[in-house]
Scaffold this active site. Structure first.
Site, PDB file in Angstrom:
ATOM      1  N   SER A 117      19.871 -24.170  14.997  1.00 38.22           N
ATOM      2  CA  SER A 117      20.265 -23.160  15.980  1.00 38.22           C
ATOM      3  C   SER A 117      19.760 -23.499  17.364  1.00 38.22           C
ATOM      4  O   SER A 117      20.094 -22.826  18.320  1.00 38.22           O
ATOM      5  CB  SER A 117      19.775 -21.793  15.538  1.00 38.22           C
ATOM      6  OG  SER A 117      18.523 -21.879  14.938  1.00 38.22           O
ATOM      7  N   HIS A 138      27.039 -25.331  14.251  1.00 35.25           N
ATOM      8  CA  HIS A 138      26.198 -24.138  14.196  1.00 35.25           C
ATOM      9  C   HIS A 138      26.985 -22.904  13.768  1.00 35.25           C
ATOM     10  O   HIS A 138      27.844 -22.422  14.506  1.00 35.25           O
ATOM     11  CB  HIS A 138      25.535 -23.916  15.569  1.00 35.25           C
ATOM     12  CG  HIS A 138      24.602 -22.760  15.594  1.00 35.25           C
ATOM     13  ND1 HIS A 138      24.424 -21.972  16.702  1.00 35.25           N
ATOM     14  CD2 HIS A 138      23.793 -22.246  14.636  1.00 35.25           C
ATOM     15  CE1 HIS A 138      23.543 -21.033  16.423  1.00 35.25           C
ATOM     16  NE2 HIS A 138      23.159 -21.179  15.173  1.00 35.25           N
ATOM     17  N   GLU A 150      29.768 -23.090  16.580  1.00 36.33           N
ATOM     18  CA  GLU A 150      29.538 -23.952  17.753  1.00 36.33           C
ATOM     19  C   GLU A 150      29.526 -25.400  17.281  1.00 36.33           C
ATOM     20  O   GLU A 150      28.879 -25.716  16.270  1.00 36.33           O
ATOM     21  CB  GLU A 150      28.190 -23.634  18.403  1.00 36.33           C
ATOM     22  CG  GLU A 150      28.176 -22.334  19.188  1.00 36.33           C
ATOM     23  CD  GLU A 150      26.806 -22.051  19.815  1.00 36.33           C
ATOM     24  OE1 GLU A 150      26.763 -21.755  21.006  1.00 36.33           O
ATOM     25  OE2 GLU A 150      25.787 -22.131  19.096  1.00 36.33           O
ATOM     26  N   ASN A 188      22.804 -18.886  21.364  1.00 35.00           N
ATOM     27  CA  ASN A 188      21.384 -18.538  21.244  1.00 35.00           C
ATOM     28  C   ASN A 188      20.646 -18.588  22.579  1.00 35.00           C
ATOM     29  O   ASN A 188      19.651 -17.906  22.763  1.00 35.00           O
ATOM     30  CB  ASN A 188      20.692 -19.444  20.219  1.00 35.00           C
ATOM     31  CG  ASN A 188      20.958 -18.979  18.808  1.00 35.00           C
ATOM     32  OD1 ASN A 188      21.303 -17.813  18.593  1.00 35.00           O
ATOM     33  ND2 ASN A 188      20.821 -19.867  17.850  1.00 35.00           N
TER      34      ASN A 188
END
Ligand code: CAA
Length: 289
Positions: A117, A138, A150, A188
């Site tokens: 992440s 991701h 992602e 994130n």
């Protein structure tokens, strides 16, 4: 891609395996040992049974989905995989050891992806046999429900690798966001400062747990408030990610909230331990402060 391997049978790994199998591909699931991988398949069985109970899929489709998932006890069967997805604990040394060990059986034309992440892809790629066939992929939790993946190429990732995993991600019915290999990627990098700030707001007693969450649920239309979401993601994972942002950028805006550190030190890691910002041991979650 027809044969996929997933390393890590936790929340993310099982969600990825379930989603892959739901889209007709065969998936090998591994963890530290066979028993843990089998327990992971057990969690998927439970989730799929719930879907059957709700009339979302029929019993035949559920059985076929589960049949496509094979728990394995070591990496050797992964020589058959077109794509290996690492979804282990968010610790660089653990992931690097996996890339080195599983990399030994990676087929010459197969791709190695990491579900990290926030850890830099370019750096981890050096621990895999071929950085041109290494990439970030991701997923978001809960994987079967969330619509995004992602895709993060590292500096050495070949375009053909990016194209292949993008096609794979779309084949899972997900939308793709392509991100450069920068700390926290896109989502994130935005989410974790928000969660961290919510913990500062709590730590400064500006508002209580329920009001902070209510504020974001009703004021921003988020499905979960930031403290609920932190418990859902895992407070240790949140701290790991904000620390990656802090250490790699050296920007003080990413310093972890002291209360987040304390909760992690106390072992109050969220839903998985039964206690985080909420207590989950009763019928309904109860705020802990
Ligand atoms: N497999 C398939 N479907 C599932 C499922 C599973 N394992 N679990 C839940 N679902 C489905 C349910 O069947 C249900 O479907 P319908 O809407 O068609 O009935 C739907 O998902 C919603 O489930 P629930 O009714 O049980 O729960 P809910 O309505 O309260 O929603 C939630 C739960 C989807 C988690 C919602 O609260 C939500 O979206 N929260 C935010 C999640 C989020 O932000 N995730 C990202 C976290 S960050 C991250 O993952 C990245 C990182 O690196 C940290």
């Amino acid at each position: 891609m027809q044969k996929i391997a997933v390393i890590g049978a936790g929340q993310m790994g099982t969600g990825i395996a379930q989603t892959v199998a739901a889209h007709g591909m065969r998936v090998m699931l591994s963890d530290v040992d066979l028993a843990t991988a089998e327990a992971g398949k057990g969690k998927i069985d439970k989730a799929v049974s719930k879907l059957v109970g709700r009339g979302k899929i029929d019993v035949g489709a559920a059985e076929a989905l589960l049949d496509r998932i094979t728990p394995i006890g070591d990496y050797s069967p992964m020589e058959e995989a077109d794509l290996i997805i690492e979804a282990a604990t968010e610790r660089e040394e653990i992931k690097n050891a996996i890339f080195e060990a599983a990399g030994k059986v990676l087929a010459d034309d197969a791709i190695f992806a990491s579900n990290t992440s926030s850890i830099p892809i370019t750096r981890m790629a050096n621990h895999s046999p071929d950085p041109a066939r290494f990439i970030g992929l991701h997923f978001f939790n809960p994987v079967p429900v969330m619509g995004l993946i992602e895709v993060i190429p590292g500096l050495a990732t070949a375009k053909s690798t990016t194209d292949s995993v993008t096609e794979f991600a779309k084949g899972l019915g997900k939308e793709v966001v392509l991100s450069q290999d920068e700390p926290g990627f896109v989502v994130n990098r935005i989410l974790l400062p928000m969660i961290n700030e919510a913990v500062f707001v709590l730590g400064q007693s500006t508002a209580g747990i329920e009001d902070i969450d209510k504020g974001c649920r009703l004021g921003l239309n988020h499905p979960m408030g930031p403290l609920q979401l932190a418990d859902f993601v895992g407070l240790d994972t949140c701290l790991d990610i904000i620390n990656v942002l802090y250490r790699t950028t050296r920007d003080s805006k990413y310093r972890p909230a002291p209360l987040l550190v304390k909760y992690v030190e106390a072992g109050w890691l969220g839903r998985k331990t039964g206690r985080g910002f909420y207590d989950y041991t009763g019928e309904a979650p109860v705020p802990t402060r």
